[in-house]
Design an enzyme around this catalytic site. Structure first.
Site, short mmCIF file in Angstrom:
data_model
loop_
_atom_site.label_atom_id
_atom_site.label_comp_id
_atom_site.label_asym_id
_atom_site.label_seq_id
_atom_site.Cartn_x
_atom_site.Cartn_y
_atom_site.Cartn_z
N ILE A 1 0.88 -1.18 0.00
CA ILE A 1 0.00 0.00 0.00
C ILE A 1 0.91 1.22 0.00
CG2 ILE A 1 -0.29 0.07 2.51
CD1 ILE A 1 -3.25 0.92 1.90
N ALA A 2 0.61 2.17 -0.89
CA ALA A 2 1.44 3.37 -0.99
C ALA A 2 0.62 4.51 -1.56
CB ALA A 2 2.66 3.10 -1.87
N GLU B 1 3.11 -6.91 7.07
CA GLU B 1 4.42 -6.55 7.62
C GLU B 1 4.67 -5.08 7.33
OE1 GLU B 1 4.56 -10.87 6.74
OE2 GLU B 1 4.44 -9.23 5.30
N ASN C 1 8.83 3.01 9.60
CA ASN C 1 7.74 3.64 8.85
C ASN C 1 6.65 4.08 9.83
OD1 ASN C 1 5.74 4.47 7.10
ND2 ASN C 1 6.02 2.74 5.69
N TYR D 1 -1.98 1.89 10.68
CA TYR D 1 -2.41 0.54 11.03
C TYR D 1 -2.94 0.47 12.46
CZ TYR D 1 0.08 -0.56 6.72
OH TYR D 1 0.50 -0.59 5.41
#
Length: 180
Positions: free
Chosen positions: A75-76, A109, A114, A121
């Site tokens: 995801i970005a 993961e 980050n 999350y």
């Protein structure tokens, strides 16, 4: 002005996805890996966020089905579009897809370094369940996070409301000269 939408990733999106990979990750995926995922892996789902009237990739994400568990693989969000809810919207969208596919749990993961992703999350309800030592090519560990029980309405209802709220906001967002 265009609103944003989430749609399935196609081979035509790969130039934009690869540019996003290079600006987001120290060990970006390559074209061959994405081509394999899109063409050959029947258990994976990849999505892009684009303006409604163009194919500019603003964000991307993907997950894979493992029985009743989903594994978020990537995801970005483009750097200039971060901090505006797009990543959270896409994450909740992927969770909803996995839930509709019969998944009960979602695992992923993330690098301990980050911090923005970790906040995202944690805000979504993921919990730390482990660490993979020297997981990434640069030998940084990976934290293993779990969102458990997405089939439980009590857990899902507030996430669903947030997904609907964000979807409404993204429809109203405008992109002007490459900026939201």
């Amino acid at each position: 002005m265009p609103s944003l939408l989430i749609r399935p990733m196609t081979a035509d999106d790969l130039d934009g996805v690869l540019l996003l990979e290079q600006t987001s990750f120290s060990d970006p995926w390559n074209r061959a890996l994405y081509e394999h995922e899109l063409n050959d892996n029947k258990l994976s789902r990849y999505r892009v966020v684009v303006p409604a009237d163009s194919d500019e990739v603003v964000a991307q994400g993907g997950w894979m089905l493992f029985g009743d568990e989903a594994h978020i693989l990537t995801i970005a969000v483009r750097p200039e579009h971060r901090g505006q809810g797009i990543g959270r919207w896409l994450l909740l969208y992927l969770i909803d897809e996995a839930r509709q596919a019969g998944c009960v749990n979602i695992v992923l993961e993330v690098r301990p370094s980050n911090e923005a992703a970790l906040r995202l999350y944690e805000k979504t309800g993921f919990a730390l369940i482990g660490r993979r030592k020297r997981y990434y090519p640069d030998k940084e560990d990976a934290l293993v996070l779990l969102l458990e029980g997405i089939d439980d309405e009590l857990l899902w209802e507030p996430l669903e409301r947030e997904l609907e709220r964000l979807a409404g906001e993204m429809v109203g967002k405008e992109i002007v000269n490459g900026e939201l």
